[in-house]
Design an enzyme around this catalytic site. Structure first.
Site, PDB file in Angstrom:
ATOM      1  N   ARG A 192       0.912  -0.979  -0.039  1.00 45.69           N
ATOM      2  CA  ARG A 192      -0.035  -0.035  -0.072  1.00 45.69           C
ATOM      3  C   ARG A 192       0.834   1.125   0.208  1.00 45.69           C
ATOM      4  NH1 ARG A 192       1.636   1.382   4.266  1.00 45.69           N
ATOM      5  NH2 ARG A 192       0.686   3.650   3.995  1.00 45.69           N
ATOM      6  N   GLY A 193       0.268   2.369  -0.011  1.00 48.90           N
ATOM      7  CA  GLY A 193       0.863   3.525  -0.090  1.00 48.90           C
ATOM      8  C   GLY A 193       1.112   3.771  -1.881  1.00 48.90           C
ATOM      9  N   ALA A 194       0.371   5.152  -2.236  1.00 50.11           N
ATOM     10  CA  ALA A 194       0.653   5.195  -3.676  1.00 50.11           C
ATOM     11  C   ALA A 194       1.637   5.089  -4.587  1.00 50.11           C
ATOM     12  CB  ALA A 194      -0.112   6.702  -4.095  1.00 50.11           C
ATOM     13  N   GLN A 248      -2.263   2.322  10.894  1.00 49.30           N
ATOM     14  CA  GLN A 248      -0.995   2.301   9.907  1.00 49.30           C
ATOM     15  C   GLN A 248       0.288   2.985  10.756  1.00 49.30           C
ATOM     16  OE1 GLN A 248      -3.947   3.384   8.856  1.00 49.30           O
ATOM     17  NE2 GLN A 248      -4.063   2.988   6.734  1.00 49.30           N
ATOM     18  N   ASP A 273      -2.081  12.376  -0.088  1.00 48.01           N
ATOM     19  CA  ASP A 273      -2.633  11.649  -1.095  1.00 48.01           C
ATOM     20  C   ASP A 273      -2.977  12.407  -2.446  1.00 48.01           C
ATOM     21  OD1 ASP A 273      -3.244  10.011   1.766  1.00 48.01           O
ATOM     22  OD2 ASP A 273      -3.416   8.643  -0.001  1.00 48.01           O
TER      23      ASP A 273
END
Lengths: 340, 340
Positions: free
Chosen positions: B60-62, B195, B236
């Site tokens: 995960r994490g763009a 997270q 984001d």
């Protein structure tokens, strides 16, 4: 129901439900550590059982603890005829050192020791009845501030579970709902022990009041979207100047409320006001086990409370009415008026 | 190590650790859903395995998703010689519809399809290397803003796990620590998916940086006690005017920072800036399954992100330098300067 429950019956039959109830010959408590998964009742026939329930948070909330402890003292006198009463007092008093109502309730019981078990039982009934009356008065004063359709946000648990009566902040919301002045409650889940998600949600469900739980960090987004009309919380200690110690996260709500011009109300009985504490800076803040935050041993800081400066509090609502700024004056006047 | 890992080796050997790594003939990912309890590595030899890992948040994490997807596309070409590549593109692109970097990385790969498997693998290596370079540049720019002894607060996870490189906000903290300008990190646990408590704590532990996890509602108390010198978060999506969408709770930190006059930094690559979005009001906010908040079915609202208005942001730190207000101008200038 035996004659011993007379006062309790006459005074608290109008409670939404009775998480702390006298069953004629024993104290019955709903185990708050098991909620909402299970509604388990604990039957306490001996003071050791009451002390254990307070210590492990089966009963919690300063007023509820005071009520339970008063019954615990009566149970101690019943089984020992007075020889062991000082010992029972200490047993109960040492369960939660910071809860103000605990010692106050025990002292009120101890003063009646000469009257025997029946007199101590009567004191416990009176403490429960007084709390219910104060809760009802606070709820009426607070609900009058609401307008039809209001959506309120609250934090932690302040209902019948916390006071053994009608509740403080949640009592106000219950009254506002009954009066047609409330449409929705946002419930902060209240980490780390989730008193909001577990206990307040359970109470609101029983009361039939529409609500949604949100993670604590969501409150700001709700306010910026215009979804919160009032913020209503309880208090653990209020200083003479109106600074309020309450569950961690309360201060943040007050800061957000100021930015969004949302009324921020504290609902608490006069017994929560400690005039020996001049300002919030003098209120000791309990630091609890980091394991409540990170059970796997990860380093953590677990502050149980924070302090909201009086300047951010729109009103403090007590059984003596709605107090406003400057709180040094309004608090002193309320205490004078009620002879405290 | 086969020749296929050449570029990855040369570009990301200086990473603190490599949660997304090319193993010569397969993509290896640390399963972020199992952290910190277990360090389980997933070996992906087929694009379906990469898609599954992205979908269930194992990666995960763009930026990290973009890197993983680029390798997934290369794996797709290896097994099908191009016949099935558009299908693989769709498979990967549809895993997380809101992650901007995902489609961008896939498009970059697709443009190289004529060069075959080796060319697509090279593109994936380049995307990983570019991210590492951007992360390093952001970290240097941001760390220069710190002073010796600073205590920083951060939210969510923005380290190597989130970028497959050095990290954004956490990369800045790592650099400040290395430079002797950081003494302690407060980590918001970041409910509901934790997270912070799970991933950021795990990363800081590996990096040897002193930290403590706090419940999200504790940040205000830390600031009022004077225990926070800087707040550093990722993003984001950033609108053209500097409004910042980031993990829910970020806005509250910015409001508290303003009250306490604490610098509030956003660390994000230029690719996070979406000039097609004029202001934060136009950014769609993902609403996730309430079951992540209350697994027992209690009503809940689960907003994944919030919007922090540009006026509360002290600086946006990109690989092109430190951007300051007014952001409409500084953002446009940075994009012009870098030819984007």
């Amino acid at each position: 129901v035996s004659s011993g429950s007379r006062s309790a019956s006459s005074s608290t039959d109008d409670a939404p439900f009775q998480p702390v109830r006298w069953a004629g010959d024993a104290l019955e408590l709903i185990d708050q550590t098991r909620l909402p998964a299970e509604e388990v009742w604990l039957r306490c026939e001996r003071p050791e059982q009451v002390a254990d329930a307070i210590r492990r948070l089966a009963v919690r909330g300063a007023p509820a603890i005071g009520v339970a402890a008063a019954y615990g003292l009566a149970l101690g006198l019943r089984e020992s005829s007075g020889d062991r009463l000082d010992e029972v007092y200490d047993l109960l008093a040492l369960t939660r050192p910071t809860a103000v109502n605990l010692r106050w309730a025990l002292d009120r019981g101890l003063a009646a020791r000469e009257g025997g078990y029946e007199a101590l039982l009567e004191v416990a009934h009176e403490i429960a009845a007084d709390q219910m009356r104060a809760d009802r008065a606070m709820a009426r004063h607070a609900a009058a501030l609401f307008s039809e359709g209001d959506r309120a946000l609250t934090h932690c648990n302040t209902g019948p579970l916390a006071t053994a009566g009608f509740g403080t902040a949640l009592g106000a919301l219950n009254q506002a709902w009954t009066d047609g002045r409330l449409s929705h409650v946002w419930v902060d889940e209240t980490r780390p022990l989730l008193q909001g998600a577990r206990l307040t949600a359970w109470e609101l469900g029983r009361l039939g009041i529409p609500f949604q739980v949100v993670p604590d960090a969501t409150a700001g987004a709700l306010m910026s979207r215009g979804l919160v009309d009032r913020i209503v919380v309880g208090a653990d200690r209020i200083a003479a100047n109106g600074d309020v110690a309450n569950k961690i996260g309360t201060y943040t709500l007050a800061v957000l409320a100021q930015r969004h011009a949302i009324p921020f109300y504290v609902v608490a009985p006069l017994s929560t006001i400690d005039t020996a504490t001049a300002t919030g800076a003098a209120i000791p803040i309990e630091e609890r086990d980091p394991g409540e935050v990170t059970p796997n041993g990860t380093p953590a800081l677990n502050l149980a409370f924070d302090v909201t400066p009086a300047e951010l509090v729109t009103a403090i609502i007590t059984e003596a009415g709605v107090l406003e700024q400057p709180y040094n004056e309004s608090i002193a006047a309320a205490l004078r008026r009620t002879g405290r």
